[in-house]
Design an enzyme around this catalytic site. Structure first.
Site, mmCIF file in Angstrom:
data_model
loop_
_atom_site.group_PDB
_atom_site.id
_atom_site.type_symbol
_atom_site.label_atom_id
_atom_site.label_comp_id
_atom_site.label_asym_id
_atom_site.label_seq_id
_atom_site.Cartn_x
_atom_site.Cartn_y
_atom_site.Cartn_z
ATOM 1 N N CYS A 1 4.084 21.187 -5.026
ATOM 2 C CA CYS A 1 5.364 20.819 -5.636
ATOM 3 C C CYS A 1 6.245 22.055 -5.796
ATOM 4 O O CYS A 1 5.781 23.102 -6.288
ATOM 5 C CB CYS A 1 5.081 20.178 -6.997
ATOM 6 S SG CYS A 1 6.556 19.724 -7.920
ATOM 7 N N HIS B 1 0.822 -1.220 0.000
ATOM 8 C CA HIS B 1 0.000 0.000 0.000
ATOM 9 C C HIS B 1 0.847 1.258 0.000
ATOM 10 O O HIS B 1 0.361 2.342 0.332
ATOM 11 C CB HIS B 1 -0.947 0.001 1.211
ATOM 12 C CG HIS B 1 -2.044 -1.020 1.094
ATOM 13 N ND1 HIS B 1 -2.650 -1.585 2.190
ATOM 14 C CD2 HIS B 1 -2.611 -1.587 0.006
ATOM 15 C CE1 HIS B 1 -3.564 -2.452 1.782
ATOM 16 N NE2 HIS B 1 -3.560 -2.483 0.461
ATOM 17 N N THR C 1 -3.792 -9.020 10.735
ATOM 18 C CA THR C 1 -4.590 -8.495 9.629
ATOM 19 C C THR C 1 -5.949 -9.178 9.578
ATOM 20 O O THR C 1 -6.071 -10.375 9.804
ATOM 21 C CB THR C 1 -3.855 -8.639 8.273
ATOM 22 O OG1 THR C 1 -4.693 -8.149 7.223
ATOM 23 C CG2 THR C 1 -3.421 -10.055 8.005
HETATM 24 N N1 APR Z 1 -1.001 -8.059 17.620
HETATM 25 C C1 APR Z 1 -1.437 -8.714 16.514
HETATM 26 N N2 APR Z 1 -2.605 -8.452 15.885
HETATM 27 C C2 APR Z 1 -3.384 -7.494 16.433
HETATM 28 C C3 APR Z 1 -3.008 -6.768 17.597
HETATM 29 C C4 APR Z 1 -1.758 -7.090 18.194
HETATM 30 N N3 APR Z 1 -1.331 -6.463 19.305
HETATM 31 N N4 APR Z 1 -4.004 -5.883 17.879
HETATM 32 C C5 APR Z 1 -4.955 -6.048 16.925
HETATM 33 N N5 APR Z 1 -4.590 -7.018 16.071
HETATM 34 C C6 APR Z 1 -5.293 -7.509 14.885
HETATM 35 C C7 APR Z 1 -6.799 -7.355 14.926
HETATM 36 O O1 APR Z 1 -7.395 -8.499 15.554
HETATM 37 C C8 APR Z 1 -7.139 -7.310 13.431
HETATM 38 O O2 APR Z 1 -7.304 -8.617 12.900
HETATM 39 O O3 APR Z 1 -4.866 -6.725 13.796
HETATM 40 C C9 APR Z 1 -5.898 -6.678 12.803
HETATM 41 C C10 APR Z 1 -6.089 -5.237 12.393
HETATM 42 O O4 APR Z 1 -7.016 -5.251 11.328
HETATM 43 P P1 APR Z 1 -7.160 -3.970 10.386
HETATM 44 O O5 APR Z 1 -7.178 -2.754 11.219
HETATM 45 O O6 APR Z 1 -8.298 -4.255 9.437
HETATM 46 O O7 APR Z 1 -5.773 -3.946 9.605
HETATM 47 P P2 APR Z 1 -5.432 -4.563 8.203
HETATM 48 O O8 APR Z 1 -5.983 -5.941 8.069
HETATM 49 O O9 APR Z 1 -3.979 -4.366 8.030
HETATM 50 O O10 APR Z 1 -6.196 -3.566 7.186
HETATM 51 C C11 APR Z 1 -5.928 -3.761 5.823
HETATM 52 O O11 APR Z 1 -7.275 -1.821 5.325
HETATM 53 O O12 APR Z 1 -7.958 0.361 5.634
HETATM 54 C C12 APR Z 1 -7.127 -0.465 4.903
HETATM 55 O O13 APR Z 1 -5.172 0.244 3.825
HETATM 56 C C13 APR Z 1 -5.667 -0.099 5.085
HETATM 57 O O14 APR Z 1 -3.751 -1.571 4.980
HETATM 58 C C14 APR Z 1 -5.023 -1.390 5.567
HETATM 59 C C15 APR Z 1 -6.027 -2.444 5.114
#
Ligand code: APR
Length: 245
Positions: A145, A116, A186
Site C-alpha cells: 500500500c 467472487h 459452470t
Molecule cells: N462454453 C460453455 N461452457 C464451457 C465451455 C464453453 N466453451 N468450456 C467449458 N465449459 C464448461 C465446463 O463443462 C464446466 O462445466 O464450463 C464449466 C467450467 O467449470 P469450472 O471451471 O468449475 O468453473 P466454475 O463452475 O465457474 O467454477 C466455480 O470455482 O475455483 C472456483 O472461484 C472459482 O468461480 C470459480 C468457481
C-alpha cells in the site's frame, strides 16, 4: 430446444443469467475444472486465504501467472456480447457471475453482480484502501500500500473468505425474483455460489443451461439443456429470439 428456450425467455418477466468460467473459455481463459482446467496444473490451496497470509509472495506469483498475465489482454466473446445485447433489448435484467475477469462489463452488460469479486481492484489488508490494478506495479511482489505499507491483495474471494456484500445479497435477491434463469458454463461445484440457481428454481424459475458437458445442475434443476459452447449456443438463441420480435 433453442426455439423453446427463446419462448421462455421472451415470455419471462425477469430473466437473469448466471455465468461461470466456461463463458470465458472461448476468450482464451482456461476453466478451473475439466479439460485444460487450471486446477489440473495448480494447487487451488494456493488461493486459500490462510496460505496467502503465510506465503504471500508465492501466492501472489502464482496468482499473477494465472490471472494477471492475461487480464486486460483477453477480450469478451460472442456469448458476453449476446448477454449485453439481451439486456439492451430488455430480455435480460442482470448477470450474476462467478468470474473475476471483467469481461461482462467490457462487453457492455450494465447490471452485473460479481459474486467472487474482480481482478480489476486490489485492496490493502492494512488500511483497506482500494487501488485500480493499473495503478500498481506487479513486477514487485507482494505489492504494498502506498499509504500504509500494508500488503495488497486482489479484490477477489479466496477460499476461506466471505462473499462480499452487496454482491451476495443482490445475487440471491435476483434468484428470488427471476422467473427465468440462464446458467452458462459452470460445474455447480463451489458453494455458496452453487446455491443461487437452486434458489431460483425453488422460486419457480425456468432453468435454461448452456454447457457442452452436463454439470451438477443438469440432472437436478435444469429444464432445458443446450449442449453447446457458450458462443455457439448464444448465437442460436439470439437467432430464435429475433424470430419472436
Ligand atoms: N462454453 C460453455 N461452457 C464451457 C465451455 C464453453 N466453451 N468450456 C467449458 N465449459 C464448461 C465446463 O463443462 C464446466 O462445466 O464450463 C464449466 C467450467 O467449470 P469450472 O471451471 O468449475 O468453473 P466454475 O463452475 O465457474 O467454477 C466455480 O470455482 O475455483 C472456483 O472461484 C472459482 O468461480 C470459480 C468457481
Amino acid at each position: 430446444m433453442y426455439a423453446k428456450a427463446a419462448k421462455i425467455i421472451k415470455s419471462a418477466n425477469r430473466c437473469v443469467a448466471f455465468t461461470g468460467a466456461g463463458i470465458s473459455v472461448e476468450s482464451g481463459i482456461p476453466p478451473f475444472r475439466g479439460e485444460n482446467g487450471l486446477w489440473n496444473r495448480y494447487d487451488p490451496m494456493t488461493f486459500d486465504i490462510q496460505y496467502f497470509m503465510k506465503h504471500t509472495r508465492h501466492s501472489w506469483e502464482v496468482f499473477r501467472e494465472i490471472f494477471y498475465e492475461v487480464f486486460g489482454r483477453v477480450k469478451p466473446n460472442l456469448a458476453h456480447y449476446s448477454l449485453a445485447e439481451m439486456e439492451a433489448k430488455n430480455l435480460l435484467k442482470a448477470v450474476v457471475t462467478q468470474n473475476v475477469d471483467n469481461l461482462h462489463a467490457e462487453a457492455g452488460s450494465r447490471t452485473i453482480h460479481e459474486f467472487h469479486g474482480s481482478l480489476k481492484k486490489l485492496i490493502c489488508l492494512g488500511c483497506k484502501r482500494e487501488y485500480k490494478v493499473s495503478e500498481i506495479d506487479l513486477d514487485i511482489l507482494p505489492p504494498v500500500c502506498l499509504q500504509c505499507g500494508g500488503i495488497l491483495k486482489p479484490d477477489v474471494v479466496f477460499f476461506g473468505e466471505d462473499i462480499p456484500e452487496p454482491a451476495r445479497a443482490h445475487s440471491f435477491d435476483e434468484a428470488s425474483r427471476a422467473d427465468c434463469f440462464i446458467l452458462i458454463g459452470t460445474t455447480g461445484t463451489v458453494a455458496p455460489a452453487n446455491m443461487i440457481p437452486g434458489a431460483a428454481k425453488s422460486n419457480g424459475a425456468g432453468i435454461i443451461e448452456i454447457n457442452p458437458f452436463p454439470s451438477a445442475y443438469t440432472p437436478s434443476i435444469t429444464d432445458i439443456f443446450l449442449g453447446d459452447k457458450a458462443s455457439v449456443a448464444m448465437e442460436k438463441l439470439m437467432e430464435e429470439l429475433d424470430k419472436l420480435e
